[in-house]
Scaffold this active site. Structure first.
Site, short mmCIF file in Angstrom:
data_model
loop_
_atom_site.label_atom_id
_atom_site.label_comp_id
_atom_site.label_asym_id
_atom_site.label_seq_id
_atom_site.Cartn_x
_atom_site.Cartn_y
_atom_site.Cartn_z
N ASP A 67 0.55 -1.30 -0.07
CA ASP A 67 -0.10 -0.28 -0.12
C ASP A 67 0.86 1.25 0.05
O ASP A 67 2.03 0.91 0.11
CB ASP A 67 -0.91 -0.19 1.27
CG ASP A 67 -0.30 -0.13 2.34
OD1 ASP A 67 1.02 -0.31 2.52
OD2 ASP A 67 -0.93 -0.29 3.55
N ASN A 136 -7.80 0.15 13.83
CA ASN A 136 -9.16 -0.20 13.34
C ASN A 136 -9.37 -1.58 12.72
O ASN A 136 -10.51 -1.84 12.10
CB ASN A 136 -9.67 0.85 12.25
CG ASN A 136 -8.92 0.91 11.23
OD1 ASN A 136 -7.98 0.31 11.08
ND2 ASN A 136 -9.22 1.89 10.30
N HIS A 138 -7.57 -2.92 9.86
CA HIS A 138 -7.22 -2.83 8.63
C HIS A 138 -6.16 -3.52 8.43
O HIS A 138 -5.29 -3.94 9.33
CB HIS A 138 -6.92 -1.47 8.07
CG HIS A 138 -5.87 -0.51 8.33
ND1 HIS A 138 -5.78 0.76 8.10
CD2 HIS A 138 -4.80 -0.90 8.94
CE1 HIS A 138 -4.47 1.15 8.55
NE2 HIS A 138 -3.83 -0.06 8.85
N GLU A 143 -9.83 -0.81 4.65
CA GLU A 143 -10.49 -0.32 5.85
C GLU A 143 -11.84 -1.11 6.38
O GLU A 143 -12.40 -1.92 5.50
CB GLU A 143 -10.71 1.29 5.70
CG GLU A 143 -9.55 1.94 5.48
CD GLU A 143 -8.61 2.28 6.68
OE1 GLU A 143 -8.46 1.62 7.51
OE2 GLU A 143 -7.99 3.21 6.35
C1 F6R Z 1 1.72 -0.42 6.36
C2 F6R Z 1 0.32 -1.06 6.28
C3 F6R Z 1 -0.72 -0.84 7.42
C4 F6R Z 1 0.19 -1.25 8.61
C5 F6R Z 1 -0.66 -0.83 9.97
C6 F6R Z 1 -0.15 -0.94 11.33
O1 F6R Z 1 2.12 -0.58 4.89
O2 F6R Z 1 0.09 -1.65 5.45
O3 F6R Z 1 -1.76 -1.51 7.31
O4 F6R Z 1 0.65 -2.56 8.94
O5 F6R Z 1 -1.30 0.11 10.04
O6 F6R Z 1 1.12 -0.21 11.51
P1 F6R Z 1 2.10 -0.10 12.64
O7 F6R Z 1 2.72 -1.40 12.30
O8 F6R Z 1 2.87 1.13 12.49
O9 F6R Z 1 1.16 -0.07 13.79
#
Ligand code: F6R
Length: 241
Positions: A67, A136, A138, A143
């Site tokens: 992403d 959340n 995701h 989302e």
């Molecule tokens: C980032 C991604 C997001 C993160 C998620 C957790 O490329 O795909 O889905 O994996 O938001 O983020 P952290 O690891 O910073 O808590």
């Protein structure tokens, strides 16, 4: 789905790195999809160390983007690309031709989604996808409420993602949209690994793993994947029954 709980984020990272290195040893031209975010940072450090110490050749490995923040260029330190460049691509000297990332500043983002879908298809599908979990629920930028049948797509980011995402940037940055692989690509990956560490992830991990699968918590779809590993530290696992 196999759930493993580790005493510390360090042991979890070592084990996760080993799984990825094992994949590359078995299939030197594997297609990997690795998340950005804070959670996998230590894992990437151990992958680099492990590859160097054990002479594991990453020169044929292909990488595809999970992403990216729409409108944030690869040169921005908060971008997913920049993070992976710093932690994996540069230390392992991955050739640019083996890196397939969303250009989130492209004029035509639908064409960009199609381009990445096509690359994944041409390379025979993703062998291993490593993801974190958002506060959340995701995965990537899938989302809450997302269709499980989507491939790469552009999405309006949830308000929680917009707020939490500020932690990656040195100044307040508008983060309205994301471009992301879809849950269909997650479900079709040969192996998926979900990582979570820390107390703050405990409530969403409980929902994802113990509630009925629904689009309300996209990470919960991992329950239906046939080759899935959930690797948690004891804090993230703290609310599991
Ligand atoms: C980032 C991604 C997001 C993160 C998620 C957790 O490329 O795909 O889905 O994996 O938001 O983020 P952290 O690891 O910073 O808590």
């Amino acid at each position: 789905m196999q759930i493993d709980i580790f005493d510390s984020p360090d042991i979890l990272a070592q084990l996760t790195a080993r799984k990825i290195i094992d994949m590359v040893s078995r299939k030197p031209n594997a297609l990997l999809c690795l998340a950005g975010g804070e959670t996998p940072r230590l894992t990437y450090q151990y992958i680099v160390e492990g590859a160097k110490n054990n002479g594991i050749d990453f020169s044929l490995v292909q990488f595809v983007s999970l992403d990216e923040w729409v409108g944030i260029p690869a040169s921005n330190k908060g971008s997913c690309y920049y993070f992976l460049h710093e932690t994996i691509f540069e230390p392992l000297a991955i050739k640019q031709t083996n890196i397939h990332f969303f250009n989130s500043t492209a004029g035509n983002l639908s064409a960009e989604c199609e381009r990445i879908n096509q690359i994944i298809q041409n390379l025979g599908g993703i062998d291993l996808m490593l993801v974190g979990i958002g506060m959340n629920g995701h995965i990537g930028f899938n989302e809450p409420g997302i269709s499980p049948y989507l491939f790469a797509h552009v999405i309006e980011l949830d308000i929680i993602t917009q707020q939490v995402g500020q932690k990656y940037f040195s100044e307040i940055t508008p983060l309205q949209k994301g471009i992301s692989l879809g849950m269909a690509q997650f479900m079709q990956s040969g192996m998926v690994i979900l990582l979570a560490t820390g107390n703050k992830k405990a409530p969403i991990i409980k929902k994802a793993l113990e509630e009925n699968v629904s689009a309300a918590v996209p990470a919960g779809f991992i329950q239906e994947h046939t080759n899935a590993f959930v690797l948690l530290d004891s804090e993230a696992a703290g609310l599991l029954s």
